[in-house]
Write an enzyme that holds these catalytic residues in place. Sequence first.
Site, PDB file in Angstrom:
ATOM      1  N   PHE A 121      -7.980  20.767  35.978  1.00 38.14           N
ATOM      2  CA  PHE A 121      -7.246  21.125  37.197  1.00 38.14           C
ATOM      3  C   PHE A 121      -6.052  20.204  37.393  1.00 38.14           C
ATOM      4  O   PHE A 121      -6.176  18.987  37.304  1.00 38.14           O
ATOM      5  CB  PHE A 121      -8.190  21.026  38.398  1.00 38.14           C
ATOM      6  CG  PHE A 121      -7.569  21.328  39.721  1.00 38.14           C
ATOM      7  CD1 PHE A 121      -6.958  22.547  39.961  1.00 38.14           C
ATOM      8  CD2 PHE A 121      -7.598  20.391  40.747  1.00 38.14           C
ATOM      9  CE1 PHE A 121      -6.384  22.838  41.191  1.00 38.14           C
ATOM     10  CE2 PHE A 121      -7.038  20.666  41.978  1.00 38.14           C
ATOM     11  CZ  PHE A 121      -6.425  21.887  42.202  1.00 38.14           C
ATOM     12  N   SER A 167     -12.912  18.576  32.225  1.00 32.25           N
ATOM     13  CA  SER A 167     -12.893  18.580  33.690  1.00 32.25           C
ATOM     14  C   SER A 167     -13.136  20.007  34.211  1.00 32.25           C
ATOM     15  O   SER A 167     -14.166  20.598  33.929  1.00 32.25           O
ATOM     16  CB  SER A 167     -11.576  17.995  34.192  1.00 32.25           C
ATOM     17  OG  SER A 167     -11.654  17.664  35.559  1.00 32.25           O
ATOM     18  N   MET A 168     -12.198  20.586  34.961  1.00 30.25           N
ATOM     19  CA  MET A 168     -12.373  21.961  35.416  1.00 30.25           C
ATOM     20  C   MET A 168     -12.562  22.899  34.232  1.00 30.25           C
ATOM     21  O   MET A 168     -13.314  23.875  34.299  1.00 30.25           O
ATOM     22  CB  MET A 168     -11.180  22.409  36.245  1.00 30.25           C
ATOM     23  CG  MET A 168     -11.272  23.846  36.744  1.00 30.25           C
ATOM     24  SD  MET A 168      -9.807  24.403  37.635  1.00 30.25           S
ATOM     25  CE  MET A 168      -8.664  24.707  36.277  1.00 30.25           C
ATOM     26  N   ASP A 218     -14.896   6.756  35.151  1.00 32.27           N
ATOM     27  CA  ASP A 218     -14.192   7.944  35.639  1.00 32.27           C
ATOM     28  C   ASP A 218     -14.082   7.890  37.159  1.00 32.27           C
ATOM     29  O   ASP A 218     -15.092   7.862  37.862  1.00 32.27           O
ATOM     30  CB  ASP A 218     -14.970   9.194  35.206  1.00 32.27           C
ATOM     31  CG  ASP A 218     -14.206  10.480  35.424  1.00 32.27           C
ATOM     32  OD1 ASP A 218     -13.375  10.532  36.337  1.00 32.27           O
ATOM     33  OD2 ASP A 218     -14.458  11.439  34.673  1.00 32.27           O
ATOM     34  N   HIS A 262     -11.149   9.123  33.521  1.00 29.91           N
ATOM     35  CA  HIS A 262     -11.272  10.581  33.570  1.00 29.91           C
ATOM     36  C   HIS A 262     -10.583  11.266  32.387  1.00 29.91           C
ATOM     37  O   HIS A 262     -11.164  12.169  31.771  1.00 29.91           O
ATOM     38  CB  HIS A 262     -10.700  11.113  34.886  1.00 29.91           C
ATOM     39  CG  HIS A 262     -10.940  12.576  35.074  1.00 29.91           C
ATOM     40  ND1 HIS A 262     -12.200  13.135  35.070  1.00 29.91           N
ATOM     41  CD2 HIS A 262     -10.070  13.619  35.249  1.00 29.91           C
ATOM     42  CE1 HIS A 262     -12.115  14.443  35.245  1.00 29.91           C
ATOM     43  NE2 HIS A 262     -10.829  14.759  35.348  1.00 29.91           N
TER      44      HIS A 262
END
Length: 236
Positions: free
Chosen positions: A10, A78-79, A177, A207
């Site tokens: 994202f 991630s997303m 993260d 992250h």
Amino acid sequence: MNGCLLIHGFTGGPHEIAPLEEYLRQKTDWHIVSPTLPGHGERLRLKGIYYYEWVRSAEEELKELLQICDTVYVVGFSMGGMIASFLAVKYPVAKLVLLSAALYYVNPRQLGLDIKHIMKDAMRGNLLESELFQRYKRKIASTPLSATTQFRKLVKDLKRYLPNVHAPTMIVQGLDDGVVPPKAAYALHNSIGAAEKKLLFLEKAQHIICHCEEKDVLFQDILSFLNEIPANNSKD
């Protein structure tokens, strides 16, 4: 021929997973695709974008890969990890790799540490040179509230499919993260229905895990996992 779909996160873009893409291109002859989801990339244009557009974009790329490749792997960051998990339920994905997958969002402990670092840079007069500060500034300035709402809807709607994921899955999480807390990796491991699951934590990784200092070992582990023959397919 093998294929591999890499899905970014994202407010990000293919640059987030570019080091892994480059590594796989050097080490394999796979057909590798790393698309830019709608509204993402170097210049964010997220206003008016709905989450199903992100899912549909990745889905179309996967469908094309499945038409030309015998075996297809999906890697989601991630997303992108949540999108990848959903696609692994709908389509015959051979293996799944989830990097910092955003089942939960924002790690309060690490976020607090990031803020402390930013404050120290500000006190030293180095705020404008702080890479951490500039990253947060870009994200906040370029992300409309509507886009964040769509992201949260995506996570809420797609997480219910996790028990139906049966492709062998590798879950990777950085302990430093500041966006996705480590508990997300444990929750993914417990929720995913796959019989073969591997959970890997990187002590120093933040992250953007494909850019971490441990990335060389990480990429080797990912490639080894993807090249392994699943236990139920192995021959005596």
